[in-house]
Design a protein around this motif. Structure first.
Motif, PDB file in Angstrom:
ATOM      1  N   CYS A   1      -5.897   5.765  -5.268  1.00 41.69           N
ATOM      2  CA  CYS A   1      -5.779   4.311  -5.176  1.00 41.69           C
ATOM      3  C   CYS A   1      -7.012   3.756  -4.459  1.00 41.69           C
ATOM      4  O   CYS A   1      -7.374   4.220  -3.380  1.00 41.69           O
TER       5      CYS A   1
ATOM      6  N   CYS B   1      -5.349   1.637  -0.957  1.00 40.05           N
ATOM      7  CA  CYS B   1      -4.759   2.324   0.191  1.00 40.05           C
ATOM      8  C   CYS B   1      -5.189   3.788   0.263  1.00 40.05           C
ATOM      9  O   CYS B   1      -4.793   4.514   1.166  1.00 40.05           O
TER      10      CYS B   1
ATOM     11  N   CYS C   1       0.122   2.047  -7.948  1.00 38.69           N
ATOM     12  CA  CYS C   1       0.224   2.903  -6.770  1.00 38.69           C
ATOM     13  C   CYS C   1       1.641   2.803  -6.196  1.00 38.69           C
ATOM     14  O   CYS C   1       2.139   1.711  -5.975  1.00 38.69           O
TER      15      CYS C   1
ATOM     16  N   CYS D   1       1.035   0.879  -2.396  1.00 47.65           N
ATOM     17  CA  CYS D   1       0.588  -0.511  -2.215  1.00 47.65           C
ATOM     18  C   CYS D   1       0.754  -1.338  -3.482  1.00 47.65           C
ATOM     19  O   CYS D   1       0.477  -2.532  -3.482  1.00 47.65           O
TER      20      CYS D   1
HETATM   21 ZN   LIG Z   1      -2.373   2.166  -3.064  1.00 50.40          ZN
END
Ligand SMILES: [Zn+2]
Ligand SMILES: [Zn+2]
Length: 414
Positions: free
Chosen positions: A217, A220, A238, A241
Motif C-alpha cells: 500500500c 500505510c 488495502c 487504510c
Molecule cells: Zn493501506
C-alpha cells in the motif's frame, strides 16, 4: 498490534524485512538508500503538543496584520488573506486559489486533521473515520508551503525597502514560529506508528512472500498477499487504510509526460511575459521573472537575487530536465545507475515547491502596495503561467513512479 514485519521500498520496489530499531534509529533501503522508517521517541505526545501550538499560532497569524506599508503619510495593513482577496477581485482566480490553498488552507487543514486524529489515538480510541482523515494529512503535506511564503515575504520587503517603510506586525512573528512548529510536528510524527494501531478490516488470507503476488500500500505501507486485498467491485483496496492498491502508480509514464509537456508549454510565456506591473508616482514598470532578478542584482541585493534566480529560473528548468531524463531513461530501458536516477527523483520532489516564491512575491506586493497612482502593483499574465508551471511540475513529479527505474533492470536480469 506491533509494527509491520515486511516493507516494500516505495522508491525502488524492493521487499525487505523491517529491522527492529533502537530509539531514534533509522532503517534505510538496502538497495536504493531511501529512508524506510525512522523511530521517533514519544511521537504521539510530541506531535500532539506541537499541533496544538501550531493551531494557536495559525489563528494569530491569520487574525492580525502581518505587514504595514507606509508611504507619503498613508499606511496600508495586510493580513494573510488580503493578497488572496485582492488577486481574486482583480480577476486572477487561478493564482488566488493556488496561493490560498498552499499558504492558508493546506497548512490549516493539516493541523486540524492532525488534531482530530491524535486526540482519540492518545486516548486509546480508534473511531472509524480516523484512517480516512489520516490519509488526507499525507495528501496535504507537500502542498503546505508556509516556509516558501516566508521567503516570499522577505523578498517583497527587500524589494519595497527603497520605495516605502515596511513595518512587521504581530502576525508575522506568529507566522515565523508557525513554520518551525509545523516542521517540528512533521518530524515528530511517526505515520507507521499511527497505522500500526489501525485494525484491519479483514484478517489476512495468507502471509505475503516475495515472488508470490504481494501488494504494497502506497499510503500505510502495508504489505499483503494479493488474496488478502479487499475487492470493491472495481479496485483492490488495502484492508487497513482502504486506499486503492496497485503494483505501480497507474499510467505513471503517460501522466507524467502529459503534465511535463504542459509545463514545458507554459514555461515559455511564464518567462517571456511580465509577471507584474509596479506603478510608483505615476510611472509604470512591468517586470518579467528575469528582470526582477536583474533589478535585485543591480540594486546591490545580490544574495536575494541569487535566491530568486535559483528558485524561479534554475529550479523549474532543472526539474523539467530531470523529469525528461527519467522518463526517457525508463522508456528506453536504460541501465545507467538506478541509484543516481532515484536520487535525482528525490531532488525533484524536494526542491519543486521553492519555485512558488515568485508567485508569493506578486501576491504580497499586490496586497501591500495599494495606494492608487501613488503606488500600486498589478499581477500580470506571466504570473499565471508561472504558477501553472510550478503546480504542473509538482504534479508531474508526484505521478512519476521511481520504481519503474528499477523494474527495467529486473526485467533484463530475468
Ligand atoms: Zn493501506
Ligand atoms: Zn529502495
Amino acid at each position: 498490534m506491533g509494527r509491520d514485519t515486511l516493507t516494500e521500498c516505495l522508491e525502488c520496489g524492493l521487499l525487505q524485512r523491517n529491522p527492529a530499531l533502537p530509539p531514534g534509529g533509522t532503517a534505510v533501503c538496502v538497495r536504493c538508500g531511501n529512508v524506510l522508517h525512522r523511530d521517533r521517541p514519544d511521537s504521539l505526545n510530541r506531535t500532539l503538543a506541537l499541533t496544538v501550538a501550531g493551531i494557536l499560532l495559525f489563528v494569530i497569524a491569520n487574525a492580525f496584520p502581518f505587514l504595514a506599508f507606509e508611504m507619503g503619510g498613508q499606511t496600508t495593513y495586510t493580513t494573510l488573506m488580503t493578497g488572496v482577496l485582492d488577486l481574486w477581485e482583480g480577476g486572477n482566480l487561478f493564482i488566488a486559489s493556488v496561493v490560498f490553498f498552499t499558504s492558508i488552507l493546506a497548512p490549516g487543514l493539516q493541523l486540524v486533521l492532525l488534531l482530530t486524529v491524535l486526540v482519540p489515538l492518545s486516548l486509546g480510541r480508534m473511531p472509524f473515520w480516523l484512517p480516512e482523515l489520516f490519509r488526507w494529512v499525507r495528501t496535504l503535506t507537500p502542498w503546505g508551503m508556509t516556509d516558501v511564503f516566508m521567503l516570499g515575504i522577505l523578498v517583497s520587503v527587500v524589494k519595497l525597502s527603497e520605495m516605502a517603510t515596511i513595518l512587521p506586525g504581530a502576525a508575522l512573528f506568529a507566522f515565523g514560529i508557525l513554520i518551525l512548529v509545523l516542521a517540528g510536528a512533521q518530524s515528530a510524527l511517526d505515520p507507521d506508528l499511527v497505522w500500526s494501531r489501525v485494525p484491519w478490516m479483514r484478517e489476512p488470507v495468507r502471509p505475503p512472500r516475495p515472488g508470490d503476488g504481494h501488494l504494497a500500500c502506497d499510503v500505510c505501507k502495508l504489505v499483503i498477499h494479493r488474496d488478502s486485498a479487499l475487492w470493491d467491485g472495481r479496485h483492490l483496496r488495502c484492508p487497513r487504510c482502504a486506499d486503492v492498491l496497485h503494483g505501480r502508480k497507474p499510467n505513471s509514464i503517460q501522466r507524467t509526460w502529459a503534465l511535463l509537456l504542459a509545463a514545458v508549454a507554459f514555461y515559455i510565456p511564464a518567462n517571456l511575459l511580465p509577471i507584474m506591473t509596479v506603478t510608483s508616482l505615476g510611472k509604470s514598470q512591468s517586470d518579467t521573472i528575469l528582470s526582477g532578478v536583474v533589478f535585485l542584482f543591480e540594486n546591490g541585493m545580490w544574495p536575494l537575487a541569487v535566491i530568486v534566480f535559483v528558485a524561479s529560473i534554475f529550479v523549474p528548468m532543472l526539474k523539467l530536465l530531470i523529469l525528461l531524463t527519467l522518463l526517457l531513461s525508463v522508456q528506453l530501458g536504460s541501465r545507467w545507475s538506478p541509484r543516481e536516477r532515484t536520487r535525482l527523483y528525490r531532488i525533484t520532489e524536494a526542491i519543486g515547491r521553492w519555485s512558488m516564491v515568485d508567485v508569493y512575491v506578486v501576491t504580497i506586493l499586490v496586497a501591500l502596495v495599494r495606494l492608487g497612482n501613488l503606488a500600486s502593483v498589478q499581477a500580470e499574465a506571466g504570473a499565471i503561467y508561472f504558477c501553472a508551471v510550478v503546480v504542473l511540475t509538482m504534479l508531474a513529479a508526484m505521478s512519476f513512479d521511481p520504481r519503474l527505474i528499477w523494474d527495467g533492470l529486473e526485467r533484463k536480469h530475468v
